[in-house]
Write a protein that holds these residues in place. Structure first.
Motif, PDB file in Angstrom:
ATOM      1  N   GLU A  89       0.825  -1.217   0.000  1.00 25.62           N
ATOM      2  CA  GLU A  89       0.000   0.000   0.000  1.00 25.62           C
ATOM      3  C   GLU A  89       0.856   1.263   0.000  1.00 25.62           C
ATOM      4  O   GLU A  89       0.432   2.312  -0.504  1.00 25.62           O
ATOM      5  CB  GLU A  89      -0.934   0.021   1.226  1.00 25.62           C
ATOM      6  N   LEU A  92       1.383   2.640  -3.418  1.00 24.72           N
ATOM      7  CA  LEU A  92       0.238   3.380  -3.965  1.00 24.72           C
ATOM      8  C   LEU A  92       0.160   4.775  -3.353  1.00 24.72           C
ATOM      9  O   LEU A  92      -0.048   5.771  -4.055  1.00 24.72           O
ATOM     10  CB  LEU A  92      -1.060   2.596  -3.693  1.00 24.72           C
ATOM     11  N   LEU A  93       0.342   4.853  -2.046  1.00 26.25           N
ATOM     12  CA  LEU A  93       0.251   6.162  -1.384  1.00 26.25           C
ATOM     13  C   LEU A  93       1.359   7.096  -1.871  1.00 26.25           C
ATOM     14  O   LEU A  93       1.120   8.280  -2.118  1.00 26.25           O
ATOM     15  CB  LEU A  93       0.292   5.982   0.139  1.00 26.25           C
ATOM     16  N   ARG A 106     -15.136   9.288  -7.042  1.00 27.04           N
ATOM     17  CA  ARG A 106     -15.623   7.915  -6.968  1.00 27.04           C
ATOM     18  C   ARG A 106     -17.127   7.869  -7.185  1.00 27.04           C
ATOM     19  O   ARG A 106     -17.906   7.982  -6.246  1.00 27.04           O
ATOM     20  CB  ARG A 106     -15.250   7.312  -5.605  1.00 27.04           C
ATOM     21  N   ARG A 134     -13.441  12.680  -2.775  1.00 26.16           N
ATOM     22  CA  ARG A 134     -12.614  12.382  -1.609  1.00 26.16           C
ATOM     23  C   ARG A 134     -11.297  13.139  -1.687  1.00 26.16           C
ATOM     24  O   ARG A 134     -10.589  13.031  -2.708  1.00 26.16           O
ATOM     25  CB  ARG A 134     -12.365  10.861  -1.582  1.00 26.16           C
ATOM     26  N   ASP A 244     -12.697   7.378   2.112  1.00 25.48           N
ATOM     27  CA  ASP A 244     -12.314   5.979   1.897  1.00 25.48           C
ATOM     28  C   ASP A 244     -13.429   5.056   2.379  1.00 25.48           C
ATOM     29  O   ASP A 244     -13.846   4.132   1.673  1.00 25.48           O
ATOM     30  CB  ASP A 244     -11.015   5.679   2.655  1.00 25.48           C
TER      31      ASP A 244
HETATM   32  C1  IPM Z   1      -8.605   2.781  -1.669  1.00 23.07           C
HETATM   33  C2  IPM Z   1      -7.777   1.825  -0.864  1.00 23.07           C
HETATM   34  C3  IPM Z   1      -6.469   2.497  -0.479  1.00 23.07           C
HETATM   35  C4  IPM Z   1      -6.824   3.689   0.391  1.00 23.07           C
HETATM   36  C5  IPM Z   1      -5.447   1.587   0.219  1.00 23.07           C
HETATM   37  C6  IPM Z   1      -5.135   0.377  -0.596  1.00 23.07           C
HETATM   38  C7  IPM Z   1      -4.196   2.342   0.569  1.00 23.07           C
HETATM   39  O1  IPM Z   1      -8.485   1.363   0.237  1.00 23.07           O
HETATM   40  O2  IPM Z   1      -8.136   3.218  -2.726  1.00 23.07           O
HETATM   41  O3  IPM Z   1      -9.723   3.087  -1.270  1.00 23.07           O
HETATM   42  O4  IPM Z   1      -7.033   3.546   1.599  1.00 23.07           O
HETATM   43  O5  IPM Z   1      -6.904   4.797  -0.161  1.00 23.07           O
END
Ligand code: IPM
Ligand code: MN
Length: 365
Positions: A89, A92-93, A106, A134, A244
Protein backbone atom coordinates in the motif's frame (compact mmCIF):
# COMPACT_ATOMS: atom_id res chain seq x y z
CA UNK A 1 -0.71 12.30 -30.61
CA UNK A 2 -1.30 8.94 -28.94
CA UNK A 3 -2.59 8.96 -25.38
CA UNK A 4 0.24 7.58 -23.23
CA UNK A 5 -1.10 5.28 -20.54
CA UNK A 6 1.14 3.71 -17.90
CA UNK A 7 -0.42 0.42 -16.79
CA UNK A 8 0.33 -0.72 -13.25
CA UNK A 9 -1.37 -4.12 -12.88
CA UNK A 10 -0.12 -4.64 -9.32
CA UNK A 11 -1.21 -7.45 -7.02
CA UNK A 12 -3.96 -10.02 -6.73
CA UNK A 13 -6.71 -9.54 -9.29
CA UNK A 14 -5.03 -6.34 -10.55
CA UNK A 15 -3.39 -7.95 -13.61
CA UNK A 16 -6.62 -9.67 -14.68
CA UNK A 17 -8.80 -6.58 -14.49
CA UNK A 18 -6.27 -4.19 -16.04
CA UNK A 19 -5.84 -6.59 -18.97
CA UNK A 20 -9.56 -6.20 -19.73
CA UNK A 21 -9.43 -2.42 -19.29
CA UNK A 22 -6.50 -2.31 -21.73
CA UNK A 23 -8.45 -4.52 -24.15
CA UNK A 24 -11.34 -2.04 -24.13
CA UNK A 25 -9.10 1.02 -24.42
CA UNK A 26 -7.33 -0.58 -27.37
CA UNK A 27 -10.63 -1.38 -29.05
CA UNK A 28 -11.96 2.15 -28.52
CA UNK A 29 -8.71 3.54 -29.94
CA UNK A 30 -9.01 1.34 -33.05
CA UNK A 31 -12.67 2.14 -33.64
CA UNK A 32 -12.33 5.89 -33.26
CA UNK A 33 -8.86 6.29 -34.69
CA UNK A 34 -7.34 7.90 -31.61
CA UNK A 35 -4.34 5.76 -30.67
CA UNK A 36 -3.45 4.75 -27.13
CA UNK A 37 0.09 3.71 -26.26
CA UNK A 38 0.66 1.45 -23.26
CA UNK A 39 3.62 0.65 -21.09
CA UNK A 40 3.48 -1.69 -18.10
CA UNK A 41 5.27 -1.34 -14.75
CA UNK A 42 5.56 -2.95 -11.35
CA UNK A 43 3.96 -1.64 -8.15
CA UNK A 44 2.97 -2.98 -4.74
CA UNK A 45 3.83 -6.47 -3.55
CA UNK A 46 4.90 -7.51 -7.02
CA UNK A 47 7.41 -4.64 -7.03
CA UNK A 48 8.64 -5.56 -3.55
CA UNK A 49 9.41 -9.07 -4.83
CA UNK A 50 11.10 -7.96 -8.05
CA UNK A 51 12.72 -4.68 -7.09
CA UNK A 52 12.80 -4.66 -3.31
CA UNK A 53 10.36 -1.75 -2.88
CA UNK A 54 6.71 -1.03 -3.57
CA UNK A 55 7.28 1.94 -5.89
CA UNK A 56 10.44 1.42 -7.98
CA UNK A 57 12.06 4.51 -9.50
CA UNK A 58 11.51 3.16 -13.01
CA UNK A 59 7.77 2.90 -12.33
CA UNK A 60 7.51 6.41 -10.96
CA UNK A 61 9.52 7.87 -13.84
CA UNK A 62 7.29 6.12 -16.40
CA UNK A 63 4.15 7.35 -14.62
CA UNK A 64 5.40 10.93 -14.55
CA UNK A 65 6.14 10.65 -18.26
CA UNK A 66 2.65 9.33 -19.11
CA UNK A 67 -0.60 11.21 -19.75
CA UNK A 68 -2.43 8.95 -17.32
CA UNK A 69 -1.84 5.98 -15.05
CA UNK A 70 -4.21 3.03 -14.90
CA UNK A 71 -3.65 0.90 -11.82
CA UNK A 72 -5.16 -2.46 -10.88
CA UNK A 73 -4.73 -3.03 -7.16
CA UNK A 74 -2.07 -3.40 -4.49
CA UNK A 75 -1.90 -5.48 -1.34
CA UNK A 76 -1.27 -9.06 -0.24
CA UNK A 77 -1.72 -10.88 3.08
CA UNK A 78 1.94 -11.95 2.83
CA UNK A 79 2.91 -8.47 4.08
CA UNK A 80 0.33 -8.36 6.85
CA UNK A 81 2.78 -8.11 9.75
CA UNK A 82 4.90 -5.36 8.22
CA UNK A 83 4.88 -1.68 9.22
CA UNK A 84 2.88 0.59 6.88
CA UNK A 85 5.96 1.96 5.11
CA UNK A 86 7.09 -1.52 3.99
CA UNK A 87 3.74 -2.73 2.71
CA UNK A 88 2.50 -2.76 -0.90
CA UNK A 89 0.00 0.00 0.00
CA UNK A 90 2.93 2.35 0.66
CA UNK A 91 3.73 2.20 -3.07
CA UNK A 92 0.24 3.38 -3.96
CA UNK A 93 0.25 6.16 -1.38
CA UNK A 94 3.68 7.37 -2.55
CA UNK A 95 2.49 7.26 -6.16
CA UNK A 96 -0.63 9.29 -5.36
CA UNK A 97 1.51 11.85 -3.61
CA UNK A 98 4.07 12.03 -6.43
CA UNK A 99 1.41 12.38 -9.15
CA UNK A 100 -0.34 15.05 -7.12
CA UNK A 101 -3.98 14.26 -7.87
CA UNK A 102 -5.69 15.52 -4.72
CA UNK A 103 -9.25 15.04 -5.94
CA UNK A 104 -10.38 11.43 -5.90
CA UNK A 105 -13.65 11.04 -7.78
CA UNK A 106 -15.62 7.91 -6.97
CA UNK A 107 -18.96 7.65 -8.71
CA UNK A 108 -21.43 5.02 -7.49
CA UNK A 109 -24.61 4.53 -9.39
CA UNK A 110 -27.41 2.07 -9.34
CA UNK A 111 -27.28 0.29 -12.70
CA UNK A 112 -30.91 -0.39 -13.68
CA UNK A 113 -30.16 -4.03 -14.43
CA UNK A 114 -28.46 -4.61 -11.08
CA UNK A 115 -31.18 -3.21 -8.80
CA UNK A 116 -31.99 -6.67 -7.47
CA UNK A 117 -28.30 -7.31 -6.75
CA UNK A 118 -28.28 -4.52 -4.17
CA UNK A 119 -29.35 -5.01 -0.57
CA UNK A 120 -31.99 -2.29 -1.06
CA UNK A 121 -35.63 -2.37 -1.97
CA UNK A 122 -35.93 -1.19 -5.56
CA UNK A 123 -37.88 1.95 -4.61
CA UNK A 124 -35.07 3.01 -2.25
CA UNK A 125 -32.15 2.55 -4.62
CA UNK A 126 -33.55 3.23 -8.09
CA UNK A 127 -32.05 6.39 -9.51
CA UNK A 128 -29.25 6.53 -6.96
CA UNK A 129 -26.35 8.34 -8.63
CA UNK A 130 -23.69 9.47 -6.19
CA UNK A 131 -20.33 11.07 -6.76
CA UNK A 132 -17.98 10.88 -3.81
CA UNK A 133 -15.31 13.57 -3.97
CA UNK A 134 -12.61 12.38 -1.61
CA UNK A 135 -9.63 14.49 -0.56
CA UNK A 136 -6.72 12.19 -1.34
CA UNK A 137 -3.43 13.71 -0.25
CA UNK A 138 -4.03 15.01 3.25
CA UNK A 139 -5.61 14.18 6.56
CA UNK A 140 -4.81 11.11 8.61
CA UNK A 141 -3.19 9.25 5.72
CA UNK A 142 -0.25 11.63 5.46
CA UNK A 143 -0.26 13.69 8.65
CA UNK A 144 3.02 13.99 10.59
CA UNK A 145 4.08 13.11 13.18
CA UNK A 146 3.00 9.50 13.16
CA UNK A 147 4.34 6.32 14.65
CA UNK A 148 4.81 4.33 17.80
CA UNK A 149 6.05 6.27 20.81
CA UNK A 150 6.41 2.98 22.67
CA UNK A 151 5.48 -0.59 21.84
CA UNK A 152 2.11 0.10 23.48
CA UNK A 153 1.27 3.57 22.19
CA UNK A 154 0.73 4.64 18.60
CA UNK A 155 -0.39 7.93 17.09
CA UNK A 156 -1.36 9.58 13.83
CA UNK A 157 -1.97 13.21 13.00
CA UNK A 158 -5.15 14.53 11.46
CA UNK A 159 -4.25 17.85 9.91
CA UNK A 160 -5.84 19.97 7.17
CA UNK A 161 -4.96 23.45 5.99
CA UNK A 162 -7.42 25.96 4.59
CA UNK A 163 -5.95 25.66 1.10
CA UNK A 164 -6.25 21.88 1.08
CA UNK A 165 -9.92 22.08 2.02
CA UNK A 166 -10.63 24.90 -0.36
CA UNK A 167 -9.23 23.19 -3.45
CA UNK A 168 -11.13 19.95 -2.90
CA UNK A 169 -14.34 21.84 -2.09
CA UNK A 170 -14.05 23.71 -5.38
CA UNK A 171 -13.76 20.44 -7.28
CA UNK A 172 -16.93 19.17 -5.57
CA UNK A 173 -18.92 22.32 -6.34
CA UNK A 174 -17.67 22.50 -9.92
CA UNK A 175 -18.68 18.90 -10.54
CA UNK A 176 -22.05 19.40 -8.82
CA UNK A 177 -22.79 22.02 -11.48
CA UNK A 178 -22.68 19.33 -14.14
CA UNK A 179 -25.03 17.12 -12.10
CA UNK A 180 -27.97 17.80 -9.78
CA UNK A 181 -26.32 20.78 -8.07
CA UNK A 182 -26.18 19.44 -4.55
CA UNK A 183 -23.19 18.92 -2.28
CA UNK A 184 -23.32 17.06 1.03
CA UNK A 185 -20.13 17.72 2.97
CA UNK A 186 -19.34 14.99 5.50
CA UNK A 187 -17.45 15.87 8.67
CA UNK A 188 -17.28 15.39 12.41
CA UNK A 189 -17.48 19.05 13.36
CA UNK A 190 -19.12 18.23 16.69
CA UNK A 191 -15.84 16.65 17.83
CA UNK A 192 -12.85 17.48 15.60
CA UNK A 193 -11.14 20.84 15.03
CA UNK A 194 -10.09 19.78 11.52
CA UNK A 195 -13.77 19.26 10.77
CA UNK A 196 -14.63 22.71 12.12
CA UNK A 197 -12.10 24.21 9.72
CA UNK A 198 -13.43 21.96 6.98
CA UNK A 199 -16.97 23.18 7.59
CA UNK A 200 -15.96 26.85 7.71
CA UNK A 201 -13.98 26.69 4.48
CA UNK A 202 -16.60 24.64 2.62
CA UNK A 203 -19.25 27.17 3.67
CA UNK A 204 -17.08 30.00 2.34
CA UNK A 205 -16.45 28.25 -0.98
CA UNK A 206 -20.19 27.63 -1.31
CA UNK A 207 -20.74 31.41 -1.52
CA UNK A 208 -19.13 31.30 -4.96
CA UNK A 209 -21.68 28.69 -6.02
CA UNK A 210 -25.11 30.15 -5.16
CA UNK A 211 -26.68 27.78 -7.69
CA UNK A 212 -25.44 24.71 -5.76
CA UNK A 213 -27.19 23.61 -2.56
CA UNK A 214 -24.82 22.73 0.28
CA UNK A 215 -25.63 20.65 3.33
CA UNK A 216 -23.26 19.67 6.11
CA UNK A 217 -23.75 16.11 7.34
CA UNK A 218 -22.01 14.44 10.25
CA UNK A 219 -20.08 11.44 9.00
CA UNK A 220 -22.03 8.98 11.15
CA UNK A 221 -25.35 10.37 9.93
CA UNK A 222 -23.99 10.33 6.39
CA UNK A 223 -23.13 6.62 6.67
CA UNK A 224 -26.60 5.90 8.02
CA UNK A 225 -28.28 7.87 5.25
CA UNK A 226 -26.18 6.12 2.64
CA UNK A 227 -27.44 2.84 4.07
CA UNK A 228 -31.10 3.88 4.12
CA UNK A 229 -31.72 6.62 1.55
CA UNK A 230 -28.87 6.53 -0.98
CA UNK A 231 -30.90 8.33 -3.64
CA UNK A 232 -30.98 11.41 -1.39
CA UNK A 233 -27.35 12.22 -2.30
CA UNK A 234 -25.78 13.88 -5.32
CA UNK A 235 -22.15 14.86 -4.60
CA UNK A 236 -20.66 13.81 -1.26
CA UNK A 237 -17.55 15.75 -0.26
CA UNK A 238 -15.31 14.09 2.32
CA UNK A 239 -11.80 14.04 3.70
CA UNK A 240 -9.34 11.25 2.99
CA UNK A 241 -10.40 8.71 5.63
CA UNK A 242 -14.13 9.45 5.64
CA UNK A 243 -14.12 9.31 1.84
CA UNK A 244 -12.31 5.98 1.90
CA UNK A 245 -14.96 4.49 4.14
CA UNK A 246 -17.96 6.01 2.40
CA UNK A 247 -16.75 4.95 -1.03
CA UNK A 248 -16.67 1.27 -0.07
CA UNK A 249 -20.04 1.67 1.57
CA UNK A 250 -21.43 3.22 -1.61
CA UNK A 251 -20.76 -0.09 -3.36
CA UNK A 252 -24.06 -1.31 -1.91
CA UNK A 253 -25.80 1.09 -4.29
CA UNK A 254 -24.08 -0.44 -7.30
CA UNK A 255 -24.55 -4.03 -6.16
CA UNK A 256 -20.85 -4.89 -6.03
CA UNK A 257 -17.58 -3.22 -5.12
CA UNK A 258 -16.29 -4.74 -8.34
CA UNK A 259 -18.03 -2.21 -10.59
CA UNK A 260 -16.84 1.01 -8.94
CA UNK A 261 -14.26 3.15 -10.77
CA UNK A 262 -12.19 6.08 -9.58
CA UNK A 263 -10.12 8.95 -10.89
CA UNK A 264 -7.56 11.04 -9.03
CA UNK A 265 -7.15 14.39 -10.71
CA UNK A 266 -5.80 17.86 -10.14
CA UNK A 267 -2.10 16.97 -10.10
CA UNK A 268 0.65 16.50 -12.63
CA UNK A 269 -0.57 13.15 -13.97
CA UNK A 270 -4.07 11.69 -13.50
CA UNK A 271 -4.42 8.30 -11.84
CA UNK A 272 -7.26 5.85 -12.50
CA UNK A 273 -8.01 2.78 -10.43
CA UNK A 274 -10.96 0.59 -9.56
CA UNK A 275 -12.12 1.11 -5.97
CA UNK A 276 -11.88 -2.60 -5.18
CA UNK A 277 -8.71 -4.03 -3.72
CA UNK A 278 -6.44 -6.90 -4.73
CA UNK A 279 -8.83 -9.66 -3.53
CA UNK A 280 -6.02 -12.27 -3.19
CA UNK A 281 -8.55 -14.98 -2.33
CA UNK A 282 -9.88 -15.01 -5.90
CA UNK A 283 -6.74 -13.89 -7.76
CA UNK A 284 -5.66 -15.72 -10.89
CA UNK A 285 -8.90 -17.65 -11.28
CA UNK A 286 -10.78 -15.43 -13.72
CA UNK A 287 -13.42 -14.69 -11.09
CA UNK A 288 -12.82 -10.96 -10.73
CA UNK A 289 -15.17 -8.36 -12.12
CA UNK A 290 -13.31 -6.13 -14.60
CA UNK A 291 -16.06 -3.47 -14.73
CA UNK A 292 -14.45 -1.24 -12.07
CA UNK A 293 -11.24 -1.16 -14.11
CA UNK A 294 -13.06 -0.72 -17.44
CA UNK A 295 -15.22 2.08 -16.04
CA UNK A 296 -12.01 3.68 -14.75
CA UNK A 297 -10.70 3.54 -18.31
CA UNK A 298 -13.86 5.36 -19.43
CA UNK A 299 -13.15 8.08 -16.86
CA UNK A 300 -9.62 8.26 -18.26
CA UNK A 301 -10.94 8.83 -21.78
CA UNK A 302 -13.23 11.59 -20.52
CA UNK A 303 -11.07 13.43 -17.99
CA UNK A 304 -7.54 13.00 -19.33
CA UNK A 305 -8.11 12.01 -22.93
CA UNK A 306 -10.62 14.75 -23.73
CA UNK A 307 -12.64 12.08 -25.53
CA UNK A 308 -16.08 12.41 -23.90
CA UNK A 309 -17.92 10.67 -26.71
CA UNK A 310 -15.68 7.62 -26.49
CA UNK A 311 -16.09 7.61 -22.72
CA UNK A 312 -19.88 7.73 -23.10
CA UNK A 313 -19.83 4.88 -25.59
CA UNK A 314 -17.65 2.74 -23.31
CA UNK A 315 -19.99 3.40 -20.37
CA UNK A 316 -22.98 2.55 -22.55
CA UNK A 317 -21.25 -0.67 -23.57
CA UNK A 318 -20.95 -1.63 -19.89
CA UNK A 319 -24.66 -0.88 -19.35
CA UNK A 320 -25.59 -2.81 -22.47
CA UNK A 321 -23.63 -5.89 -21.44
CA UNK A 322 -25.17 -5.79 -17.96
CA UNK A 323 -28.65 -5.32 -19.39
CA UNK A 324 -28.07 -8.34 -21.62
CA UNK A 325 -27.33 -10.40 -18.52
CA UNK A 326 -23.53 -10.51 -18.47
CA UNK A 327 -22.57 -11.38 -14.90
CA UNK A 328 -19.31 -12.13 -13.16
CA UNK A 329 -19.54 -14.17 -9.97
CA UNK A 330 -20.04 -11.17 -7.69
CA UNK A 331 -23.09 -10.09 -9.71
CA UNK A 332 -24.72 -13.40 -10.55
CA UNK A 333 -27.97 -14.43 -8.91
CA UNK A 334 -28.33 -18.15 -8.13
CA UNK A 335 -28.74 -20.03 -11.40
CA UNK A 336 -27.39 -17.26 -13.61
CA UNK A 337 -24.52 -18.06 -15.92
CA UNK A 338 -21.23 -16.79 -14.58
CA UNK A 339 -18.75 -15.15 -16.92
CA UNK A 340 -15.02 -15.13 -16.34
CA UNK A 341 -13.12 -11.86 -16.08
CA UNK A 342 -12.11 -12.19 -19.69
CA UNK A 343 -15.59 -13.15 -20.92
CA UNK A 344 -17.02 -10.07 -19.22
CA UNK A 345 -14.40 -7.94 -20.97
CA UNK A 346 -15.32 -9.57 -24.27
CA UNK A 347 -19.05 -9.07 -23.67
CA UNK A 348 -18.43 -5.35 -23.13
CA UNK A 349 -16.17 -5.28 -26.17
CA UNK A 350 -18.92 -6.79 -28.35
CA UNK A 351 -21.43 -4.28 -27.02
CA UNK A 352 -18.97 -1.49 -27.78
CA UNK A 353 -18.46 -2.61 -31.36
CA UNK A 354 -22.24 -2.86 -31.83
CA UNK A 355 -22.82 0.64 -30.51
CA UNK A 356 -20.05 2.01 -32.68
CA UNK A 357 -21.29 0.24 -35.82
CA UNK A 358 -24.80 1.45 -35.19
CA UNK A 359 -23.69 5.04 -34.92
CA UNK A 360 -21.49 4.62 -37.95
CA UNK A 361 -24.46 3.27 -39.92
CA UNK A 362 -26.52 6.32 -38.90
CA UNK A 363 -23.79 8.67 -40.01
CA UNK A 364 -23.49 6.89 -43.31
CA UNK A 365 -27.19 7.37 -44.09
C1 IPM B 1 -8.60 2.78 -1.67
C2 IPM B 1 -7.78 1.82 -0.86
C3 IPM B 1 -6.47 2.50 -0.48
C4 IPM B 1 -6.82 3.69 0.39
C5 IPM B 1 -5.45 1.59 0.22
C6 IPM B 1 -5.13 0.38 -0.60
C7 IPM B 1 -4.20 2.34 0.57
O1 IPM B 1 -8.49 1.36 0.24
O2 IPM B 1 -8.14 3.22 -2.73
O3 IPM B 1 -9.72 3.09 -1.27
O4 IPM B 1 -7.03 3.55 1.60
O5 IPM B 1 -6.90 4.80 -0.16
MN1 MN C 1 -10.57 2.05 0.27
Amino acid sequence: MPLKVALLPGDGIGPEVTAEAARLLTRVADLYGHPVQFSSHAIGGEAIERHGRPLPEETLAACLDADAVLLGAVGHPRYEGRPPAERPEAGLLALRQALGGFANLRPALCHPSLVDRTPFRADRVQGADILIVRELLGGLYFGEPRGFSSPDTAFNTLVYSRSEVERIARVAFDLARGRRRRVASADKANVLETSRLWRTVVTEVARDYPDVALEHVYIDTCAMRLATAPASFDVILADNLFGDILSDQAASVAGSLGVLPSASIGGQVDLYEPVHGSAPDIAGQGLANPIGAIASAAMLLRLTGGRPHEADVLERAIETALAAGARTRDLAAPGERILSTREMGEAIEHALVDIHDHQHAYHAV
